[in-house]
Scaffold this motif. Structure first.
Motif, PDB file in Angstrom:
ATOM      1  N   THR A   2       9.012  10.115  -8.569  1.00 44.56           N
ATOM      2  CA  THR A   2       9.162   8.751  -7.824  1.00 44.56           C
ATOM      3  C   THR A   2       7.912   8.636  -6.867  1.00 44.56           C
ATOM      4  N   LEU A   3       7.388   9.922  -6.274  1.00 42.33           N
ATOM      5  CA  LEU A   3       6.324   9.634  -5.572  1.00 42.33           C
ATOM      6  C   LEU A   3       5.090   9.360  -6.206  1.00 42.33           C
ATOM      7  N   ARG A   4       4.846   9.895  -7.553  1.00 41.20           N
ATOM      8  CA  ARG A   4       3.770   9.679  -8.212  1.00 41.20           C
ATOM      9  C   ARG A   4       3.601   8.390  -8.697  1.00 41.20           C
ATOM     10  N   TYR A   5       4.860   7.614  -8.974  1.00 40.90           N
ATOM     11  CA  TYR A   5       4.759   6.439  -9.320  1.00 40.90           C
ATOM     12  C   TYR A   5       4.337   5.531  -8.247  1.00 40.90           C
ATOM     13  N   GLN A   6       4.872   5.771  -7.001  1.00 44.57           N
ATOM     14  CA  GLN A   6       4.514   5.035  -6.016  1.00 44.57           C
ATOM     15  C   GLN A   6       3.146   5.194  -5.590  1.00 44.57           C
ATOM     16  N   MET A   7       2.448   6.248  -5.800  1.00 44.04           N
ATOM     17  CA  MET A   7       0.934   6.510  -5.614  1.00 44.04           C
ATOM     18  C   MET A   7       0.218   5.878  -6.413  1.00 44.04           C
ATOM     19  N   ARG A   8       0.701   5.792  -7.773  1.00 46.94           N
ATOM     20  CA  ARG A   8      -0.178   5.061  -8.645  1.00 46.94           C
ATOM     21  C   ARG A   8       0.105   3.390  -8.510  1.00 46.94           C
ATOM     22  N   PHE A   9       1.081   2.875  -8.102  1.00 43.73           N
ATOM     23  CA  PHE A   9       1.184   1.603  -7.728  1.00 43.73           C
ATOM     24  C   PHE A   9       0.251   1.228  -6.627  1.00 43.73           C
ATOM     25  N   ASN A  10       0.503   2.067  -5.540  1.00 41.82           N
ATOM     26  CA  ASN A  10      -0.380   1.966  -4.573  1.00 41.82           C
ATOM     27  C   ASN A  10      -1.922   1.760  -4.726  1.00 41.82           C
ATOM     28  N   ALA A  11      -2.277   2.772  -5.659  1.00 43.88           N
ATOM     29  CA  ALA A  11      -3.503   2.870  -6.001  1.00 43.88           C
ATOM     30  C   ALA A  11      -4.006   1.690  -6.891  1.00 43.88           C
ATOM     31  N   TYR A  12      -3.085   1.041  -7.407  1.00 46.38           N
ATOM     32  CA  TYR A  12      -3.528  -0.135  -8.351  1.00 46.38           C
ATOM     33  C   TYR A  12      -3.604  -1.508  -7.271  1.00 46.38           C
ATOM     34  N   PHE A  13      -2.448  -1.568  -6.575  1.00 48.92           N
ATOM     35  CA  PHE A  13      -2.461  -2.573  -5.489  1.00 48.92           C
ATOM     36  C   PHE A  13      -3.846  -2.500  -4.597  1.00 48.92           C
ATOM     37  N   LEU A  14      -4.387  -1.515  -4.126  1.00 42.48           N
ATOM     38  CA  LEU A  14      -5.485  -1.272  -3.280  1.00 42.48           C
ATOM     39  C   LEU A  14      -6.827  -1.089  -4.112  1.00 42.48           C
ATOM     40  N   MET A  15      -6.567  -1.603  -5.418  1.00 41.27           N
ATOM     41  CA  MET A  15      -7.785  -1.860  -6.407  1.00 41.27           C
ATOM     42  C   MET A  15      -8.472  -0.540  -6.284  1.00 41.27           C
ATOM     43  N   LEU A  16      -7.933   0.649  -6.323  1.00 38.63           N
ATOM     44  CA  LEU A  16      -8.644   2.074  -6.307  1.00 38.63           C
ATOM     45  C   LEU A  16      -8.758   2.306  -7.951  1.00 38.63           C
ATOM     46  N   THR A  17      -8.054   1.390  -8.590  1.00 43.47           N
ATOM     47  CA  THR A  17      -8.171   1.930 -10.091  1.00 43.47           C
ATOM     48  C   THR A  17      -7.493   0.826 -11.098  1.00 43.47           C
ATOM     49  N   PRO A  18      -8.256   0.578 -12.107  1.00 41.21           N
ATOM     50  CA  PRO A  18      -7.716  -0.656 -13.004  1.00 41.21           C
ATOM     51  C   PRO A  18      -6.472  -0.335 -13.803  1.00 41.21           C
ATOM     52  N   ALA A  19      -6.053   0.968 -13.742  1.00 44.60           N
ATOM     53  CA  ALA A  19      -5.045   1.380 -14.662  1.00 44.60           C
ATOM     54  C   ALA A  19      -3.597   1.042 -14.194  1.00 44.60           C
ATOM     55  N   TYR A  20      -2.900   0.136 -14.856  1.00 45.14           N
ATOM     56  CA  TYR A  20      -1.485  -0.143 -14.336  1.00 45.14           C
ATOM     57  C   TYR A  20      -0.565   1.008 -14.441  1.00 45.14           C
ATOM     58  N   PRO A  21       0.224   1.044 -13.172  1.00 43.77           N
ATOM     59  CA  PRO A  21       0.924   2.347 -13.278  1.00 43.77           C
ATOM     60  C   PRO A  21       1.945   2.798 -14.408  1.00 43.77           C
ATOM     61  N   LYS A  22       1.868   4.010 -14.650  1.00 40.96           N
ATOM     62  CA  LYS A  22       2.532   4.279 -15.861  1.00 40.96           C
ATOM     63  C   LYS A  22       2.946   5.868 -15.718  1.00 40.96           C
ATOM     64  N   GLY A  23       3.933   6.508 -16.785  1.00 41.68           N
ATOM     65  CA  GLY A  23       4.309   7.660 -16.709  1.00 41.68           C
ATOM     66  C   GLY A  23       5.752   7.855 -15.697  1.00 41.68           C
ATOM     67  N   PHE A  24       6.272   6.827 -15.787  1.00 46.44           N
ATOM     68  CA  PHE A  24       7.644   6.982 -14.718  1.00 46.44           C
ATOM     69  C   PHE A  24       8.417   8.041 -15.141  1.00 46.44           C
TER      70      PHE A  24
END
Length: 255
Positions: free
Chosen positions: A177-199
């Motif tokens: 849950t925390l990792r998906y949240q972190m990856r979503f936030n990274a995508y929202f903040l434009m820190l990565t072009p990678a869409y959140p995966k690995g749920f």
């Protein structure tokens, strides 16, 4: 921002690299710190309030810059990556995934048990322009699973308080849950072009056996852990339905 010390997983697209959560699972937790965890974190919640305001305006500036440059300017990237790491460390403590108190710093000490890694990279201008639309599906998943976890949080708190540790399946589901949240936030903040995966975690073969791993490098989930993640989602959906049903009823009563 290399906040962790390993080569992270790649996504499905060539060259796509997913942000990394490096979380060391504690063998035991002090029951006293579990008992008063949310009280202890109040100073961090205050700091996060002001950091979120700064991150909001920085993200807007970064959005315009990324449209022009095709990437985030280095100072913008550095601050947003630091904010994301701070937010993730506080969230890990609040979710009882670690026992060590988070530092009041954007960059944690090398031995801190929660670290992230995001890497500066080129951004697709079209994806940046439509970021708020593209992120909707991931936002729904992230919102529901987080809502489900927090709705049942009193149960997880009691279990951890009684046992002095988090059962492994619960730790897996909470870390996912925390990792998906972190990856979503990274995508929202434009820190990565990678869409959140690995749920539902990573493939057991995604990292060679000889490589040193933490609890989330990779995040290999058991069947029980995945079942708990599904439970979080179901409870999150139920909570949202209950809220939407109760709100019109309360409005009618007020009239």
């Amino acid at each position: 921002m290399a906040d962790a010390r390993w080569t992270g997983p790649r996504g499905t697209d060539m060259g796509e690299w997913l942000p990394v959560l490096d979380l060391v699972e504690p063998a035991r937790q002090r029951r006293l710190t579990v008992l008063v965890r949310m009280l202890l974190l109040i100073p961090h919640f205050i700091v996060l309030f002001f950091l979120q305001i700064a991150a909001f305006f920085t993200t807007i500036a970064g959005w315009f810059a990324a449209l022009v440059l095709g990437r985030l300017p280095e100072p913008v990237f550095r601050f947003l990556a630091g904010y994301l790491g701070y937010h993730t460390r506080v969230s890990a403590s609040a979710m009882l995934l670690i026992d060590r108190y988070p530092p009041f710093a954007l960059n944690p000490p090398p031995d801190y048990p929660v670290r992230i890694e995001v890497r500066p990279t080129e951004l697709n201008r079209l994806a940046v322009f439509f970021r708020l639309i593209l992120m909707i599906p991931a936002a729904v998943v992230q919102g529901l699973v987080s809502s489900g976890w927090w709705t049942l949080s009193i149960i997880w708190w009691l279990i951890t308080l009684i046992l002095g540790r988090m059962p492994r399946p619960l730790f897996e589901a909470s870390a996912a849950t925390l990792r998906y949240q972190m990856r979503f936030n990274a995508y929202f903040l434009m820190l990565t072009p990678a869409y959140p995966k690995g749920f539902f975690g990573d493939d057991a073969l995604s990292v060679p056996e000889q490589r040193s791993r933490s609890a989330t490098m990779p995040l290999i989930m058991s069947g029980a852990g995945k079942a708990l993640l599904v439970l979080f989602l179901v409870v999150g959906v139920a909570a949202e339905i209950a809220t939407s049903v109760a709100t019109p009823s309360e409005t009618t009563d007020n009239w």
